[in-house]
Write a protein that holds these residues in place. Structure first.
Motif, PDB file in Angstrom:
ATOM      1  N   UNK A  61       0.832  -1.205   0.000  1.00 23.94           N
ATOM      2  CA  UNK A  61       0.000   0.000   0.000  1.00 23.94           C
ATOM      3  C   UNK A  61       0.869   1.260   0.000  1.00 23.94           C
ATOM      4  N   UNK A  62       1.951   1.232   0.776  1.00 18.10           N
ATOM      5  CA  UNK A  62       2.844   2.392   0.827  1.00 18.10           C
ATOM      6  C   UNK A  62       3.494   2.640  -0.537  1.00 18.10           C
ATOM      7  N   UNK A 213       1.413   6.778  17.265  1.00 20.00           N
ATOM      8  CA  UNK A 213       2.029   6.761  15.940  1.00 20.00           C
ATOM      9  C   UNK A 213       2.653   5.394  15.675  1.00 20.00           C
ATOM     10  N   UNK A 214       2.771   5.070  14.411  1.00 13.87           N
ATOM     11  CA  UNK A 214       3.366   3.808  14.016  1.00 13.87           C
ATOM     12  C   UNK A 214       4.818   3.745  14.490  1.00 13.87           C
ATOM     13  N   UNK A 219       7.579   1.525  10.329  1.00 17.80           N
ATOM     14  CA  UNK A 219       7.537   2.552   9.283  1.00 17.80           C
ATOM     15  C   UNK A 219       8.694   2.360   8.304  1.00 17.80           C
ATOM     16  N   UNK A 220       9.865   2.079   8.845  1.00 21.92           N
ATOM     17  CA  UNK A 220      11.027   1.893   7.979  1.00 21.92           C
ATOM     18  C   UNK A 220      10.893   0.635   7.125  1.00 21.92           C
ATOM     19  N   UNK A 221      10.351  -0.435   7.702  1.00 18.70           N
ATOM     20  CA  UNK A 221      10.227  -1.692   6.957  1.00 18.70           C
ATOM     21  C   UNK A 221       9.161  -1.615   5.871  1.00 18.70           C
ATOM     22  N   UNK A 224       5.670   3.182   5.232  1.00 19.54           N
ATOM     23  CA  UNK A 224       4.563   4.030   5.688  1.00 19.54           C
ATOM     24  C   UNK A 224       5.138   5.241   6.422  1.00 19.54           C
ATOM     25  N   UNK A 225       4.543   6.403   6.199  1.00 17.91           N
ATOM     26  CA  UNK A 225       4.938   7.659   6.833  1.00 17.91           C
ATOM     27  C   UNK A 225       5.084   7.485   8.342  1.00 17.91           C
ATOM     28  N   UNK A 226       6.211   7.911   8.913  1.00 17.73           N
ATOM     29  CA  UNK A 226       6.507   7.665  10.314  1.00 17.73           C
ATOM     30  C   UNK A 226       5.541   8.365  11.267  1.00 17.73           C
TER      31      UNK A 226
END
Length: 490
Positions: A61-62, A213-214, A219-221, A224-226
């Motif tokens: 999705x990202x 927040x995620x 987020x890095x993996x 997706x926006x941090x």
């Protein structure tokens, strides 16, 4: 353009939908089978494989979002499964499936000793093996140490894994048998009786509210926006109703999938003896100030899949071609007098005779019975089982419209049989991925987005003559046979 992700952790499949804001239209969908471990009659969701599937889907999705920002992730899940978490953040490798009956002896004992009725007035739900408390008791009695453990309903577990924040969604917590439905507090008398600490159940959070927040590593993996927020929308059947704008005063929701449910909304829970006898469930609804009044039938789409397999019919023909052919034949009166009585208790029965011991059966076939007769009767059996549930929940004429979501809307035969069996108008709501989209809508509203349901629907009107005919069939054949078989199963 702003985007959000809706996660639907379902019985059969997990779906991760990338949605546009504020329309909540699905712009990209990832889907994978919900991973399970099956040993005989015991079914568990495989948590490690679930996490890997979700990571892969979030990453896809990202990538599809490219440079557009994903504002939030909102999670809906099945209602009764949960995951144990210890103080160090280690969690169980599996989660007992919501329909798994391992905890039935604890619930059965409540009914046998007469306490189930009084506890219904506390929890709003009839004692049944599905609920979280009975899964916990089974785990404890089979070697699991509960000291210092936290129970997280499945959707809340996913949110904790993504964000690190512990909480319980109100609608999911109301499926544990450990919450006082009226106050929203822990049902301490019940928990103390069974030696379960109320501290096992974390604080409540309103449906759709952000947890945090995620995590940076996720987020890095995934890409997706941090700063992406993580929210929990709640119990999947309830969340799906958000996507089709249910009017509490005149409409019910009929959500279909592997199982099938009826949902109505009330300003206070219904805790009377009649509701208890019919084994109807109250819950905290996903929109504040309302209570869900809900009952599910454990077998719906599953029954048709089973019939297709037993008849050796290609799945595409069974679900895409035959329903249209049989719909035309039904409207012409071709099946009148040829019906078989199919009671679809393949995973036990729902209300009013709710038991995991119920068995399905087929009555009335002769040497002249055709494949079409069996196909039609399988679908009719699902409609008559729904009629039985509807009558016990609301009485005939309790609502004007049934809004239907889920795979059954693809079958005009099933939709028309619902309308004729219930005697009300049925709207087949074409809401793509209603649960995942409903999750985004719910969280979006909590976060301040101006979101309005938008979808197309096909209307099926009840025919008075067909309704009268099916009602006679229900009263003189279906109900007596079901009741007779139920007497053998007690």
């Amino acid at each position: 353009m702003s985007l959000a992700i809706g996660i639907d952790v379902g019985t059969t499949n997990c779906k991760v939908a990338l949605c546009d804001l504020p329309s909540c239209g699905v712009v990209h969908l990832e889907k994978f089978p919900t991973p399970k471990r099956i040993e005989g009659d015991m079914v568990d969701f495989d948590i490690e494989r679930l996490k890997r599937g979700l990571l892969k889907a979030l990453g896809a999705c990202a990538r599809h979002a490219v440079s557009e920002q994903i504002e939030f992730i909102s999670i809906a899940s099945v209602g009764e499964s949960g995951v144990l978490l210890d103080r160090a953040g280690h969690h169980g490798a599996t989660s007992i499936a919501w329909f798994d009956a391992r905890g039935h002896k604890y619930a059965d004992n409540m009914h046998k000793n007469g306490t189930a009725r009084s506890l219904y007035r506390v929890t709003g739900i009839p004692a049944h093996s599905n609920y979280g408390l009975f899964k916990l008791l089974w785990l404890r009695d089979h070697g699991q140490n509960l000291e210092g453990m936290t129970w997280l309903p499945l959707g809340d577990f996913v949110a904790w894994w993504l964000s690190g924040e512990l909480a319980q969604d109100e609608s999911l917590a109301s499926r544990t048998f450990a919450m006082d439905i009226s106050t929203g507090e822990a049902a301490r008398d019940i928990l103390e009786h069974y030696g379960v600490s109320p501290e096992m159940f974390p604080r409540l959070e309103r449906s759709g509210a952000p947890r945090g927040k995620i995590k940076r590593e996720i987020a890095e993996e995934t890409g997706v926006f941090e700063g992406c927020l993580v929210c929990v929308a709640g119990h999947d059947h309830m969340v799906g109703s958000v996507a089709c704008g249910l009017d509490p005063s005149r409409e019910i929701l009929n959500s279909t999938g592997t199982s099938e449910g009826i949902l109505t909304l009330n300003k206070k829970p219904v805790l009377n003896d009649g509701s208890f006898r019919s084994r109807l469930s109250n819950g905290r609804y996903v929109e504040q100030g309302l209570f869900s009044y809900y009952a599910s039938l454990p077998t719906a789409g599953l029954a048709l899949e089973w019939v297709a397999e037993q008849m050796g019919i290609d799945e595409d023909a069974f679900f895409d071609v035959m329903p249209h052919e049989m719909y035309r034949k039904y409207l012409s009166g071709a099946f009148e007098g040829r019906e078989l009585i199919f009671v679809p208790h393949l995973r036990g029965s729902g209300p009013p005779h709710r038991t995991v011991r119920a068995k399905g059966f087929l009555y009335g076939f002769v040497d002249g019975t055709t494949r079409d007769d069996m196909f039609f009767s399988a679908t009719l059996g699902l409609a008559l089982e729904l009629r039985n549930l509807y009558g016990h929940m609301l009485g005939m004429g309790g609502r004007e419209v049934a809004k239907v979501i889920g795979p059954s809307i693809k079958s005009p035969l099933w939709m028309q049989l619902k309308a004729d069996a219930l005697g009300i108008e049925v709207h087949a709501c074409r809401v793509r991925e209603s649960v995942a989209r409903g999750a985004v809508m719910l969280a979006g509203r909590v976060l301040g987005w101006d979101i309005v349901p938008a979808f197309e629907s096909t209307v099926y009107s009840s025919n008075a003559d067909r309704h009268a005919y099916l009602e006679r069939l229900f009263q003189t054949m279906y109900l007596p046979l079901e009741d007779m078989v139920a007497s053998f199963e007690e």
